[in-house]
Motif scaffolding. Sequence first.
Motif, PDB file in Angstrom:
ATOM      1  N   ARG A   1       0.741  -1.323   0.059  1.00  7.88           N
ATOM      2  CA  ARG A   1       0.048  -0.049   0.031  1.00  7.88           C
ATOM      3  C   ARG A   1       0.911   1.166   0.009  1.00  7.88           C
ATOM      4  N   THR A   2       0.350   2.327  -0.140  1.00  8.58           N
ATOM      5  CA  THR A   2       1.181   3.571  -0.161  1.00  8.58           C
ATOM      6  C   THR A   2       0.158   4.723   0.196  1.00  8.58           C
ATOM      7  N   ARG A   3       0.570   5.911   0.579  1.00 12.07           N
ATOM      8  CA  ARG A   3       0.048   6.985   0.929  1.00 12.07           C
ATOM      9  C   ARG A   3       1.105   8.345   0.516  1.00 12.07           C
ATOM     10  N   ALA A   4       0.312   9.316   0.658  1.00 12.69           N
ATOM     11  CA  ALA A   4       0.977  10.636   0.306  1.00 12.69           C
ATOM     12  C   ALA A   4       1.401  11.532   1.184  1.00 12.69           C
TER      13      ALA A   4
ATOM     14  N   TYR B   1      -0.353  13.709   6.319  1.00 17.14           N
ATOM     15  CA  TYR B   1      -0.446  12.451   5.591  1.00 17.14           C
ATOM     16  C   TYR B   1      -1.684  12.145   5.023  1.00 17.14           C
ATOM     17  N   SER B   2      -1.863  11.738   3.716  1.00 18.45           N
ATOM     18  CA  SER B   2      -3.189  11.204   3.257  1.00 18.45           C
ATOM     19  C   SER B   2      -3.673   9.877   3.612  1.00 18.45           C
ATOM     20  N   PRO B   3      -4.608   9.399   3.893  1.00 17.57           N
ATOM     21  CA  PRO B   3      -5.044   8.039   4.130  1.00 17.57           C
ATOM     22  C   PRO B   3      -4.289   7.153   3.072  1.00 17.57           C
ATOM     23  N   TRP B   4      -4.166   5.975   3.789  1.00 20.53           N
ATOM     24  CA  TRP B   4      -3.452   4.756   2.923  1.00 20.53           C
ATOM     25  C   TRP B   4      -4.385   4.379   1.765  1.00 20.53           C
ATOM     26  N   MET B   5      -3.848   3.881   0.576  1.00 23.11           N
ATOM     27  CA  MET B   5      -4.686   3.154  -0.443  1.00 23.11           C
ATOM     28  C   MET B   5      -5.161   2.190  -0.020  1.00 23.11           C
ATOM     29  N   THR B   6      -6.192   1.547  -0.662  1.00 24.94           N
ATOM     30  CA  THR B   6      -6.694  -0.173  -0.516  1.00 24.94           C
ATOM     31  C   THR B   6      -5.333  -0.911  -0.589  1.00 24.94           C
ATOM     32  N   GLN B   7      -5.471  -1.848   0.351  1.00 23.82           N
ATOM     33  CA  GLN B   7      -4.091  -2.984   0.036  1.00 23.82           C
ATOM     34  C   GLN B   7      -4.194  -3.600  -1.275  1.00 23.82           C
TER      35      GLN B   7
END
Length: 254
Positions: A14-17, A23-29
Amino acid sequence: VPITLTENQTYYWRTRAFDGSLYSPWMTQASFMVNTANDAPSAPKLSSPTDGSSVATLTPTLAIVNATDPDSPNLTYDFEVYSGGALAVNQSGVSSQESGVTSWTMPTNLADNTAYQWRARAYDGNLYGPWTAMANFMVHTPQTGITATIDFDPDTLNKSSNGAWVVVYIELPAGYNVKDIDISSIKLEGAIPAETWPYAIGDHDKDGIPDLMVKFKRSDGIRILPLGDKVTVHVTGKAGTTTFEGVDVIRVMR
């Protein structure tokens, strides 16, 4: 990725900005599998006939639990059947069946009252997997009634050895109960009666199927059975009003 990952391993990521402050929320795994080379399939598992069992048809169906292959779901299977160490019949390219169990029915008749060995392997279109271990089965078509599974003990009968008894364990097919077997009806080679006592009901081979243990006089077995490495032993009897037959293969030596 700064490390070396493992072949045929599934990984999750997963990744986030980050804007320098928040920080942004984490992307869906998500997931991926590392697959840099074609691997051979695994060995299938023998399903039926089970090792040491008896089949009541000259054209038995052989079945295996499908092999696994991380690179290809489209496997085919090779089957081989041997008699006395020599290849008797074989078949290649049997398509994998979606049920998870792949079967192949013998195209020609095998010999009655004969011991056979069989094995199978998988093929992914490029590589063969390992063969299964060899398993044994006996072909015996009963003249009447039902087929029982017979285990004659000892596996090697020495005519010069001492001892009072030989032992036979009898299993009946589904729908029949060994408690219904008439002890006085049981005969070895159609001539030698089983001893009426002792006998016992148990599970000698621990396969979850009850069996009946009976004994025969060792001297009678020695007298009637011929010498040989593969001697067919026949046992008959009645379970209620139903007759049964079964065979085993033993070694008889002087």
